[in-house]
Design a protein around this motif. Structure first.
Motif, PDB file in Angstrom:
ATOM      1  N   ASN A 184      37.488  25.972  34.422  1.00  0.00           N
ATOM      2  CA  ASN A 184      36.584  26.132  35.565  1.00  0.00           C
ATOM      3  C   ASN A 184      35.553  27.225  35.303  1.00  0.00           C
ATOM      4  N   CYS A 185      35.998  28.298  34.710  1.00  0.00           N
ATOM      5  CA  CYS A 185      35.064  29.393  34.378  1.00  0.00           C
ATOM      6  C   CYS A 185      34.045  28.926  33.334  1.00  0.00           C
ATOM      7  N   TYR A 186      34.535  28.277  32.322  1.00  0.00           N
ATOM      8  CA  TYR A 186      33.682  27.784  31.238  1.00  0.00           C
ATOM      9  C   TYR A 186      32.595  26.866  31.815  1.00  0.00           C
ATOM     10  N   GLU A 187      33.008  25.990  32.691  1.00  0.00           N
ATOM     11  CA  GLU A 187      32.037  25.047  33.281  1.00  0.00           C
ATOM     12  C   GLU A 187      31.030  25.775  34.170  1.00  0.00           C
ATOM     13  N   ALA A 188      31.519  26.734  34.958  1.00  0.00           N
ATOM     14  CA  ALA A 188      30.615  27.444  35.876  1.00  0.00           C
ATOM     15  C   ALA A 188      29.541  28.193  35.095  1.00  0.00           C
ATOM     16  N   CYS A 189      29.940  28.785  33.970  1.00  0.00           N
ATOM     17  CA  CYS A 189      28.944  29.472  33.140  1.00  0.00           C
ATOM     18  C   CYS A 189      27.917  28.454  32.634  1.00  0.00           C
ATOM     19  N   LYS A 190      28.381  27.307  32.268  1.00  0.00           N
ATOM     20  CA  LYS A 190      27.510  26.259  31.721  1.00  0.00           C
ATOM     21  C   LYS A 190      26.575  25.707  32.793  1.00  0.00           C
ATOM     22  N   TYR A 191      27.113  25.443  33.967  1.00  0.00           N
ATOM     23  CA  TYR A 191      26.297  24.801  35.012  1.00  0.00           C
ATOM     24  C   TYR A 191      25.334  25.783  35.682  1.00  0.00           C
ATOM     25  N   TRP A 192      25.828  27.023  35.897  1.00  0.00           N
ATOM     26  CA  TRP A 192      25.110  27.935  36.809  1.00  0.00           C
ATOM     27  C   TRP A 192      24.660  29.230  36.163  1.00  0.00           C
ATOM     28  N   TRP A 193      24.835  29.365  34.878  1.00  0.00           N
ATOM     29  CA  TRP A 193      24.428  30.590  34.189  1.00  0.00           C
ATOM     30  C   TRP A 193      25.190  31.811  34.651  1.00  0.00           C
ATOM     31  N   LEU A 194      26.407  31.595  35.120  1.00  0.00           N
ATOM     32  CA  LEU A 194      27.245  32.755  35.398  1.00  0.00           C
ATOM     33  C   LEU A 194      27.668  33.336  34.052  1.00  0.00           C
ATOM     34  N   ARG A 195      28.167  34.562  34.103  1.00  0.00           N
ATOM     35  CA  ARG A 195      28.616  35.191  32.863  1.00  0.00           C
ATOM     36  C   ARG A 195      30.046  35.664  33.040  1.00  0.00           C
ATOM     37  N   SER A 196      30.840  35.390  32.049  1.00  0.00           N
ATOM     38  CA  SER A 196      32.260  35.693  32.224  1.00  0.00           C
ATOM     39  C   SER A 196      32.926  36.098  30.922  1.00  0.00           C
ATOM     40  N   TYR A 197      33.743  37.139  31.023  1.00  0.00           N
ATOM     41  CA  TYR A 197      34.703  37.418  29.956  1.00  0.00           C
ATOM     42  C   TYR A 197      36.037  36.870  30.420  1.00  0.00           C
ATOM     43  N   ASP A 198      36.606  36.045  29.607  1.00  0.00           N
ATOM     44  CA  ASP A 198      37.932  35.526  29.886  1.00  0.00           C
ATOM     45  C   ASP A 198      38.886  36.324  29.010  1.00  0.00           C
ATOM     46  N   VAL A 199      39.761  37.050  29.656  1.00  0.00           N
ATOM     47  CA  VAL A 199      40.600  38.011  28.940  1.00  0.00           C
ATOM     48  C   VAL A 199      41.984  37.402  28.731  1.00  0.00           C
ATOM     49  N   MET A 200      42.249  37.003  27.503  1.00  0.00           N
ATOM     50  CA  MET A 200      43.567  36.453  27.208  1.00  0.00           C
ATOM     51  C   MET A 200      44.492  37.627  26.893  1.00  0.00           C
ATOM     52  N   GLN A 201      45.169  38.064  27.941  1.00  0.00           N
ATOM     53  CA  GLN A 201      45.959  39.288  27.822  1.00  0.00           C
ATOM     54  C   GLN A 201      47.338  38.992  27.258  1.00  0.00           C
ATOM     55  N   GLY A 202      47.762  39.858  26.352  1.00  0.00           N
ATOM     56  CA  GLY A 202      49.134  39.768  25.873  1.00  0.00           C
ATOM     57  C   GLY A 202      50.078  40.193  26.976  1.00  0.00           C
ATOM     58  N   VAL A 203      51.368  40.158  26.684  1.00  0.00           N
ATOM     59  CA  VAL A 203      52.354  40.532  27.692  1.00  0.00           C
ATOM     60  C   VAL A 203      52.199  42.033  27.978  1.00  0.00           C
ATOM     61  N   ILE A 204      52.047  42.336  29.243  1.00  0.00           N
ATOM     62  CA  ILE A 204      51.754  43.719  29.638  1.00  0.00           C
ATOM     63  C   ILE A 204      53.061  44.492  29.809  1.00  0.00           C
ATOM     64  N   PHE A 205      52.985  45.793  29.582  1.00  0.00           N
ATOM     65  CA  PHE A 205      54.164  46.640  29.841  1.00  0.00           C
ATOM     66  C   PHE A 205      53.694  48.046  30.160  1.00  0.00           C
ATOM     67  N   GLY A 206      54.577  48.809  30.751  1.00  0.00           N
ATOM     68  CA  GLY A 206      54.281  50.227  30.944  1.00  0.00           C
ATOM     69  C   GLY A 206      54.059  50.611  32.387  1.00  0.00           C
ATOM     70  N   VAL A 207      54.018  51.920  32.584  1.00  0.00           N
ATOM     71  CA  VAL A 207      53.945  52.467  33.939  1.00  0.00           C
ATOM     72  C   VAL A 207      52.896  53.552  34.070  1.00  0.00           C
ATOM     73  N   ASP A 208      52.269  53.906  32.944  1.00  0.00           N
ATOM     74  CA  ASP A 208      51.540  55.171  32.967  1.00  0.00           C
ATOM     75  C   ASP A 208      50.036  55.045  32.769  1.00  0.00           C
ATOM     76  N   THR A 209      49.307  55.663  33.690  1.00  0.00           N
ATOM     77  CA  THR A 209      47.922  56.073  33.444  1.00  0.00           C
ATOM     78  C   THR A 209      47.795  57.445  34.105  1.00  0.00           C
ATOM     79  N   ASP A 210      46.730  58.150  33.806  1.00  0.00           N
ATOM     80  CA  ASP A 210      46.591  59.489  34.404  1.00  0.00           C
ATOM     81  C   ASP A 210      46.605  59.405  35.925  1.00  0.00           C
ATOM     82  N   GLN A 211      46.006  58.355  36.464  1.00  0.00           N
ATOM     83  CA  GLN A 211      45.852  58.277  37.916  1.00  0.00           C
ATOM     84  C   GLN A 211      47.162  57.874  38.606  1.00  0.00           C
ATOM     85  N   VAL A 212      47.812  56.803  38.120  1.00  0.00           N
ATOM     86  CA  VAL A 212      49.027  56.368  38.838  1.00  0.00           C
ATOM     87  C   VAL A 212      50.158  57.376  38.671  1.00  0.00           C
ATOM     88  N   SER A 213      50.082  58.180  37.598  1.00  0.00           N
ATOM     89  CA  SER A 213      51.123  59.183  37.392  1.00  0.00           C
ATOM     90  C   SER A 213      50.808  60.507  38.090  1.00  0.00           C
TER      91      SER A 213
END
Lengths: 508, 137
Positions: free
Chosen positions: A282-311
């Motif tokens: 759907n994203c791929y098509e929308a960029c094609k039809y309407w000139w939207l711009r998109s990064y599709d982020v194929m994220q690996g399995v996430i883990f962890g609990v820490d950033t400066d802000q949440v901690s």
């Protein structure tokens, strides 16, 4: 800086509407002949929404480094007070990113329908890191970090009119789409859950794309996909970043074609993964039809609990699930270790996946937000910082638990409730973020695992894990069967760890 | 840094049609996934054919006059110009090897395709961990 030479062509503050003949190429001959009659007027021109005094100008003539609206930062040139809207802001990633971006000076807004809270509650599970109601979270963000987050409770699909109004009001310069159900097992419980997941994910994404077309067409969408869309091809061919490179060729009957730019095959492994594949298209098509711009982020399995802000404060912590439906593997392993449950390897336990820590994922997302795609560009990155087998991960968690926290951690092999190869080749390509966006992983797996143990072993979190022991072992089978998986083998941990370390030395 | 010329409606006559050496032009668009994936290949061609021909890129949206003049209606389109005339035209993504062959044929060159160093990924069998090796094709 990786995006210093990007121009207004990439910038979400450019207004190209009505000024660019985007339809001219790849359409009818009549249209492009018409364009040729009037060359000057059909040149690409734009107006800056932030600097209207510039009038009409060629968007390729000014770079981010030259523009006064951009300032250099740790993750590249960034628009000052950049307006970023996070869909799914109440979630594990959404809340973390909101605080992260806010601390970088972004004006953060967000929506959530609280589905994640509902779904987890429905399963009798709970986030083991306690989180409060959104009002409390927002107040804490204000008090501790000085952030004012503009939040609305909206379902982007069923309340799409309200969503559109909010987008129109905020006019975000980047939209981060995290508003999806991220669970394979949840989608495999029964037909009701499969429908729930596909409706939320597919229709929510579709509604977002139409909203962007109508209200903020120059805004970049950074959408969360998953490495799971690709599956694990048993041929061992590389898992490219979304699209084939031009030197990948198809040979057949003595002839040869480049596959350059074609979407690489997907082989989803659950109805949830199918929904993510549909989102990709759907994203791929929308960029094609309407000139939207998109990064599709194929994220690996996430883990962890820490950033400066949440901690920074207990009230700012992000949620963390360890149940069979919403817990990701490393988070679950650490919780199992704390609860005294042998870590569960499915089948052979030789599934290989890409992984990324929470903090590293936030950095990647920020770099992508700072450096938007060009108009009409649909681009894909594989957001991964390391590749591990589940067996390797279990050893790392067990070793850390034993050596640093004195826990008697065991590892077991159990029946695999999923339909998947539990022993397979895996060669993922993840070069774009390091090469094009300047990303270098900051988090060592062992360090993050230690931080997780420290948090999980606090009295409150440990008690919350104990309270929900019954939702840790998998009972959701892809076949539809509902019964707890049985143990196949308890591993000889000491021997296995020694063997594993020997293999590590060989491999590294 | 790309060794390719940035072509426009304004410089096309001088840089391409009046050029003394053959010029390969990549007609591309930012919305075109194959065009994006061709970027490293086109950059490599400029190095492969250094001293033989020039390689240039023309954005089809930004340069409608040239696009119309050569009736480019799909991206990417590769056109080889010799003495101001079209001597080769190919639509769609091509591998480096394929483009080298097409260009050599159009130029009447018989020598084998020049070698090109590419990055090849291999995974160690035991862990699946990706390593970067360099080899030649």
């Amino acid at each position: 800086m990786h995006n210093a030479k990007c121009t207004c062509w990439n910038c979400p503050a450019i207004d190209l509407a009505g000024k660019v003949d985007f339809r001219a190429c790849g359409q009818s001959t009549k249209q492009f002949v018409k364009a040729a009659d009037d060359t000057e007027e059909t040149r690409i021109m734009g107006e800056c929404k932030r600097r209207p005094e510039l009038g009409l100008f060629d968007p390729m003539d000014m770079t981010f480094a030259e523009c006064t609206e951009y300032a250099p930062g740790p993750y590249g040139y960034m628009l000052r007070d950049m307006r970023v809207m996070i869909l799914g802001i109440d979630g594990y990633l959404g809340w973390t990113l909101a605080l992260w971006l806010g601390s970088l000076g972004c004006k953060v807004s967000g929506v959530d329908n609280y589905n994640r809270r509902e779904w987890v509650k429905e399963r009798g599970a709970q986030t083991i890191v306690p989180i409060s109601r959104m009002n409390e979270r927002l107040r804490a963000a204000r008090e501790v970090l000085g952030l004012n987050i503009d939040f609305r409770q909206i379902d982007i699909y069923s309340e799409r009119d309200r969503f559109k109004e909010f987008v129109d009001e905020v006019k975000p310069e980047s939209i981060v789409h995290y508003a999806e159900c991220p669970s394979a097992p949840f989608s495999m419980i029964d037909v009701e859950h499969a429908i729930k997941v596909q409706e939320n994910n597919v229709l929510g994404t579709l509604a977002t794309l139409f909203t962007m077309r109508d209200v903020v067409p120059e805004t970049s969408m950074v959408k969360l996909g998953t490495m799971g869309e690709y599956g694990t091809p048993l041929t061992g061919r590389p898992i490219f970043e979304g699209l084939f490179p031009a030197d990948a060729v198809l040979q057949w009957e003595g002839r040869e074609w480049s596959l350059g730019g074609e979407i690489v095959p997907r082989d989803p492994a659950s109805f949830y993964h199918v929904s993510k594949v549909q989102d990709t298209f759907n994203c791929y098509e929308a960029c094609k039809y309407w000139w939207l711009r998109s990064y599709d982020v194929m994220q690996g399995v996430i883990f962890g609990v820490d950033t400066d802000q949440v901690s920074a404060d207990p009230r700012l912590r992000t949620r963390l699930d360890i149940d069979e439906w919403f817990g990701t593997v490393i988070n679950r392993f650490v919780a199992q270790a704390v609860a005294g449950i042998p870590l569960t390897l499915y089948g052979m336990g030789r599934q290989i996946r890409g992984f990324i820590a929470l903090r590293d994922a936030m950095e990647c997302m920020t770099r992508l937000i700072c450096s938007p795609p060009e108009p009409g560009q649909y681009a894909v990155v594989n957001q991964v910082s390391g590749i591990y087998s589940t067996r390797e991960l279990a050893y790392i968690v067990a070793k850390t638990g034993r050596e640093h926290f004195g826990l008697d951690v065991q590892i077991q092999r159990v029946e695999n409730p999923r339909v998947e190869a539990d022993e397979h080749p895996f060669e993922a390509i993840y070069e774009r973020l390091p090469k094009e966006f300047g990303f270098a992983p900051q988090v060592a797996l062992e360090d993050e695992v230690r931080k997780m143990f420290e948090l999980f072993l606090t009295d409150e979190v440990r008690a919350r894990i104990e309270e929900r022991r019954q939702v840790i072992m998998p009972k959701t089978w892809w076949s539809g069967v509902k019964r707890e998986v049985e143990r196949l083998e308890l591993l000889d941990l000491q021997g296995e760890i020694e063997e594993d370390e020997r293999m590590f030395k060989i491999n590294r | 840094m790309s060794a390719c010329l940035r072509l426009t409606d304004d410089n096309f006559l001088e840089e391409v049609l009046d050029a003394e050496v053959p010029v390969l032009v990549d007609f591309w668009g930012s919305w075109c996934p194959p065009c994006k994936m061709m970027e490293p290949v086109v950059d490599a061609l400029a190095e492969t054919f250094a001293g033989v021909l020039k390689v240039g890129k023309l954005n089809v949206d930004r340069n409608p006059a040239t696009r119309s003049q050569f009736e480019v209606s799909a991206a990417p389109t590769f056109i080889l110009f010799q003495d101001g005339e079209v001597s080769m035209r190919a639509i769609g993504a091509r591998s480096h090897k394929q483009l080298v062959e097409l260009i050599n044929r159009a130029l009447g060159r018989r020598e084998a395709a020049p070698q090109r160093v590419v990055a090849v990924h291999t995974a160690s069998q035991a862990s699946g961990r990706t390593q970067l090796e360099v080899s030649t094709i």
